[in-house]
Design a protein around this motif. Structure first.
Motif, mmCIF file in Angstrom:
data_model
loop_
_atom_site.group_PDB
_atom_site.id
_atom_site.type_symbol
_atom_site.label_atom_id
_atom_site.label_comp_id
_atom_site.label_asym_id
_atom_site.label_seq_id
_atom_site.Cartn_x
_atom_site.Cartn_y
_atom_site.Cartn_z
ATOM 1 N N SER A 1 -0.276 -2.811 -6.647
ATOM 2 C CA SER A 1 -1.684 -3.289 -6.814
ATOM 3 C C SER A 1 -1.864 -4.648 -6.052
ATOM 4 O O SER A 1 -0.671 -5.509 -6.406
ATOM 5 C CB SER A 1 -2.086 -3.187 -7.894
ATOM 6 O OG SER A 1 -1.420 -4.052 -9.042
ATOM 7 N N GLU B 1 0.912 -1.225 0.204
ATOM 8 C CA GLU B 1 -0.129 -0.038 0.097
ATOM 9 C C GLU B 1 1.011 1.484 0.015
ATOM 10 O O GLU B 1 0.605 2.061 -0.805
ATOM 11 C CB GLU B 1 -0.720 -0.035 1.186
ATOM 12 C CG GLU B 1 -1.996 -1.030 1.347
ATOM 13 C CD GLU B 1 -2.895 -1.162 2.327
ATOM 14 O OE1 GLU B 1 -2.116 -0.606 3.505
ATOM 15 O OE2 GLU B 1 -3.770 -1.788 2.288
ATOM 16 N N ARG B 2 1.669 1.205 0.567
ATOM 17 C CA ARG B 2 2.854 2.226 0.845
ATOM 18 C C ARG B 2 3.424 2.732 -0.601
ATOM 19 O O ARG B 2 3.542 3.957 -0.843
ATOM 20 C CB ARG B 2 3.950 2.447 1.799
ATOM 21 C CG ARG B 2 4.961 3.253 2.110
ATOM 22 C CD ARG B 2 6.001 3.141 3.055
ATOM 23 N NE ARG B 2 6.776 1.983 2.922
ATOM 24 C CZ ARG B 2 7.733 1.768 2.320
ATOM 25 N NH1 ARG B 2 8.297 3.030 1.640
ATOM 26 N NH2 ARG B 2 8.463 0.846 2.112
#
Length: 328
Positions: free
Chosen positions: A120, A115-116
């Motif tokens: 995907s 996420e950082r």
């Protein structure tokens, strides 16, 4: 090398050594690589043709390095003028709490870094990753019974050979020999490599028989007549499934026929027939000498001897049993 002075000497022509030399040369420095083996030898950690590329790391610094190296691979492919990677999806599944103390980390550990870094990903349930299909093609070679038995309650009476192959270096220089080939022997004993070495030493000039540059093995699957099995699983084994919904291929010497067998399997799966699915390849054919068929169902399963496979899915007569150097 003589008396030439190099800016850098790289000892070891591994992927890492080659990359280091490549980067040194790009800076305009003079570099030489010293490597005792040829390419694709078994002395290193990454000497074959396939490796996994992943960006899923629990540690921040490793995730950052994995993302940065993607750009360097892009640049390397541009310089090489060819694709060096086949980027596909990666499916990780299992116990979400397992692996906390290992370098791989847990199943969900990399999620914060994904996420950082804007990578995907999807979280899927076990139900969501189950494959659903109208037709199935089984082409798992020597492991075909690992699929057939638990799924359909039948096995094929297979004879599985462990074939050993060795590659040997040719002597360099104007008096050397260019002979890019492979010698192999079907002897299921501990002397098969030595026999090849003896033959090379006695008959092939310019080839170093001392130590094979690479030795490997593969599994050759056969039935009683050494022909293919290319057919539909009989309807009585489909457990309610539609007739002609499962196609299977195994056995025989098939590498040269890869395109035509692929075409045959596709035609059978999509159209229910193929002219290449000859009666000689039928899964229900019988051995004229013994009167026995290729299919062995669950009722006869207990008569099998144990195989060397972890899953006892190979039928009696499998010659892989008893080979001294078989391990899985």
């Amino acid at each position: 090398m003589g008396t030439e002075l190099y800016d850098v000497v790289v000892i070891g022509g591994s992927p890492i050594g080659l990359s280091a030399a490549y980067e040194v040369a790009k800076k305009g420095a003079k570099v030489v690589i010293l490597e005792q083996n040829n390419f694709f030898n078994q002395a290193g950690s990454s000497g074959d043709l396939a490796r996994m590329f992943r960006t899923m790391y629990t540690e921040d610094f490793m995730a950052d390095l994995a993302k940065e190296t993607l750009g360097l691979w892009d640049a390397l492919e541009k310089d090489a003028g060819t694709s060096l990677r086949w980027m596909s999806g990666l499916l990780n599944f299992g116990d979400k709490d397992y692996g906390g103390e290992t370098p791989e980390g847990t199943l969900l550990g990399p999620v914060p870094n994904l996420e950082r870094l804007g990578r995907s990903y999807q979280k899927l349930t076990a139900k969501e990753i189950e494959n659903r299909a109208k037709k199935i093609i089984i082409a798992s070679g020597a492991y075909v019974n690992h699929v057939l038995r638990p799924s359909f309650g039948l096995s094929l009476d297979l004879d599985i050979w462990e074939m050993v192959a060795s590659y040997f270096n040719t002597n360099a220089g104007p008096n050397g020999t260019i002979f890019p080939s492979m010698w192999f022997q079907f002897a299921p004993d501990k002397n098969d490599i030595r026999d090849s070495q003896d033959f090379i030493r006695q008959h092939l000039v310019g080839v170093d028989s001392t130590v094979p540059a690479l030795t490997l093995s593969c599994l050759q699957t056969n039935v009683f007549d050494n022909m293919f099995v290319l057919d539909f699983i009989p309807e009585e084994y489909l457990r309610g499934g539609a007739k002609d919904s499962v196609v299977v291929f195994t056995a025989g010497w098939a590498m040269k026929f890869v395109p035509i067998i692929g075409k045959a399997l596709a035609e059978m799966a999509l159209h229910g027939r193929s002219k290449y699915a000859r009666k000689e390849f039928s899964i229900t054919r019988m051995d004229p000498e013994t009167g026995k068929g290729i299919i062995v169902d669950d009722e006869r399963r207990d008569t099998f001897r144990q195989s060397s496979f972890a899953f006892t899915g190979q039928a009696s007569g499998s010659s892989i049993r008893g080979l001294h150097n078989t391990s899985f």
